[in-house]
Design an enzyme around this catalytic site. Structure first.
Site, PDB file in Angstrom:
ATOM      1  N   ASN A 132      41.929  16.232  20.925  1.00  0.00           N
ATOM      2  CA  ASN A 132      41.793  17.655  20.567  1.00  0.00           C
ATOM      3  C   ASN A 132      40.483  17.962  19.845  1.00  0.00           C
ATOM      4  OD1 ASN A 132      42.892  16.225  18.340  1.00  0.00           O
ATOM      5  ND2 ASN A 132      43.738  18.105  17.470  1.00  0.00           N
ATOM      6  N   GLY A 208      46.993  11.501  15.904  1.00  0.00           N
ATOM      7  CA  GLY A 208      47.732  11.793  17.131  1.00  0.00           C
ATOM      8  C   GLY A 208      49.159  12.188  16.811  1.00  0.00           C
ATOM      9  N   SER A 209      50.043  11.916  17.739  1.00  0.00           N
ATOM     10  CA  SER A 209      51.427  12.353  17.592  1.00  0.00           C
ATOM     11  C   SER A 209      52.176  11.524  16.561  1.00  0.00           C
ATOM     12  CB  SER A 209      52.153  12.258  18.941  1.00  0.00           C
ATOM     13  OG  SER A 209      52.394  10.904  19.287  1.00  0.00           O
ATOM     14  N   THR A 210      53.195  12.134  15.973  1.00  0.00           N
ATOM     15  CA  THR A 210      54.037  11.419  15.016  1.00  0.00           C
ATOM     16  C   THR A 210      54.750  10.259  15.693  1.00  0.00           C
ATOM     17  OG1 THR A 210      54.329  13.407  13.677  1.00  0.00           O
ATOM     18  CG2 THR A 210      55.977  11.677  13.425  1.00  0.00           C
ATOM     19  N   GLY A 213      52.307   7.479  15.984  1.00  0.00           N
ATOM     20  CA  GLY A 213      51.981   7.034  14.640  1.00  0.00           C
ATOM     21  C   GLY A 213      53.045   6.104  14.070  1.00  0.00           C
ATOM     22  N   CYS A 264      46.463  20.269  14.902  1.00  0.00           N
ATOM     23  CA  CYS A 264      47.603  19.943  14.040  1.00  0.00           C
ATOM     24  C   CYS A 264      47.756  20.929  12.890  1.00  0.00           C
ATOM     25  CB  CYS A 264      47.454  18.529  13.482  1.00  0.00           C
ATOM     26  SG  CYS A 264      47.451  17.236  14.729  1.00  0.00           S
TER      27      CYS A 264
END
Length: 457
Positions: A132, A208-210, A213, A264
């Site tokens: 992003n 990045g994404s949870t 992560g 985010c």
């Protein structure tokens, strides 16, 4: 035949480039090279490291337009945003260079001698950057890690490797030692996983994404490896009845539409006090409908495409699922090739609907009413995330109370600003661990060594 990554222009779906994808063997070799380069780099005087990073910043500055155009092609960002991103890399390098000579330990009073602390580099740092904001977020970790005396192996996102590869070339052009800053494009489950698992990597920085992560955190635990995680968000934009409604409504669209909502920190939960709810929507609706969505190279464009077909499908699914309950306010978007989705507001949805509590990562926001200050705080904290948020009010006492009560790492009052390289950035809850940026950024890439020197005869 080696596997390749196919980089598409999100605005046209045309192929921009093919890039070889790194294998675990490539990662292993890169880490070994980085370890050798790091030892020599750490042995340099801090002033010499600082000068090298300033040269790197100057070379980036000379290539801002080139980097920006490359970002437009691979990520679909508007040209103005892309220029800011390239400039932010330059600024981060300059700021981190200043810290190299100020990475101070302490002298601690103790009986019987002198006690000092020394901040030493970790070694090789693995950075896994998102698609992003490919350039600045990569630099958030790379610049302070290098300044503190570490080497960096960067794995960019599969869809946006080109600016990272170019930055690595510019680093060499600026005179940084070979292998000190390496870029390995590759797939997350292959190259990314190999970087996380590698025993020669002292720390992993991931944005990045949870979901991913959590996987990285679990893998790192096996080696007691340090991590910094900047993960998801579902940030509130709280508008109290006493706010400057015209200003709040004018600022709200780009607070969730910047970078096509792929942020985010996007304020995708607009919470409005009930007495001014209708008036706020009256002001907000035309502002949404007038957003210019189109060619990222057109200076007038305010919002470009989404990054990929998969992301477009994800955003569409959330809006379709919400359609049963929601009233939809839409802007305009191009038709034809490209991953386009119009600016969208959803009203009338239940406060616990998926679109109201889950991260959509697209140009979609929900508008929810609240009754009073306590109700606003309850709604603001009704997600597992806690990355950012905004509070609009003329009452300074309320602004301070709400800022203490909202569980988020980065809050703005009468503003939507979240990220400045001078100030710390990071989240609460499932928005991540650790802090990046700010005056303490370099210390996150060091070990503290304590030394006691006896002075007794």
């Amino acid at each position: 035949m080696p596997h390749e990554l196919h980089v598409l222009n999100p605005a046209t779906e045309e192929l921009v480039a093919t890039v070889p994808a790194a294998t675990p063997a490539d990662v292993d070799a890169a880490v070994a090279r980085a370890a050798g380069a790091q030892r020599a780099w750490a042995a340099l005087a801090p002033a010499d490291r600082a000068r090298a990073l300033r040269r790197f910043a100057a070379v980036v500055d000379a290539h801002v337009e080139e980097l920006a155009l490359l970002e437009v092609r691979e990520a679909g960002h508007t040209l103005g945003n892309a220029r800011w991103e390239a400039g932010n890399v330059r600024d981060l390098l300059d700021y981190a260079a200043g810290g190299a000579e100020r990475l101070n330990g302490r002298q601690i009073p103790v009986p019987g001698g002198l006690d000092i602390t020394i901040l030493e580099p970790l070694g090789v740092v693995g950075v896994i950057a998102p698609w992003n904001f490919p350039m600045p977020i990569a630099a958030w970790a790379t610049a302070p890690a290098l300044a503190a005396g570490n080497a960096v192996v960067l794995k960019p996102a599969e869809t946006t490797p080109l600016t990272a590869l170019r930055l690595a070339e510019l680093a060499l052009e600026a005179g940084l030692p070979e292998h000190l800053f390496q870029v390995l494009p590759g797939e997350g489950p292959v190259a990314g996983a190999a970087l996380v698992d590698h025993p020669g990597v002292a720390k992993v920085v991931f944005t990045g994404s949870t979901r991913v992560g959590k996987q990285i955190m679990a893998k790192a635990a096996d080696q007691v490896k340090r991590v910094t995680l900047e993960l998801g968000g579902k940030s509130p934009n709280i508008v109290f009845a006493d706010a400057d409604l015209e200003a709040a409504a004018a600022a709200a669209p780009m607070a969730f539409l910047d970078n096509s909502g792929q942020d985010c920190c996007a304020r995708t939960r607009i919470l409005v006090q009930r007495p001014v709810y209708d008036r706020f929507l009256e002001l907000l609706t035309p502002a949404i409908e007038e957003i210019v969505v189109g060619d990222p190279l057109d200076e007038r464009t305010q919002m470009g495409p989404l990054i990929s077909r998969a992301q477009l499908d994800r955003v569409r699914a959330y809006v379709t699922d919400a359609a049963e309950h929601a009233e939809t306010i839409r802007g305009k978007a191009p038709e034809g090739p490209g991953f386009w989705f119009p600016p969208t507001l959803l009203t009338g949805v239940p406060e616990d609907a998926p679109c109201a509590v889950e991260e959509i990562f697209g140009p979609v926001a929900v508008v929810l009413p609240f009754e009073d200050e306590a109700d606003a705080i309850r709604l603001a904290n009704a997600t597992p995330y806690g990355l950012s948020g905004s509070i609009w009010t003329r009452d300074i006492g309320r602004a301070l109370r709400a800022s203490r009560a909202v569980r988020a790492g980065n809050l703005s009052v009468n503003s939507h600003s979240s990220v400045r390289y001078w100030t710390p950035f990071g989240g609460f809850g499932q928005s991540g661990l650790g802090r990046e940026l700010g005056p303490d950024a370099l210390t996150a890439f060091t070990e503290t060594k304590n030394v006691f020197i006896s002075t007794e005869a």
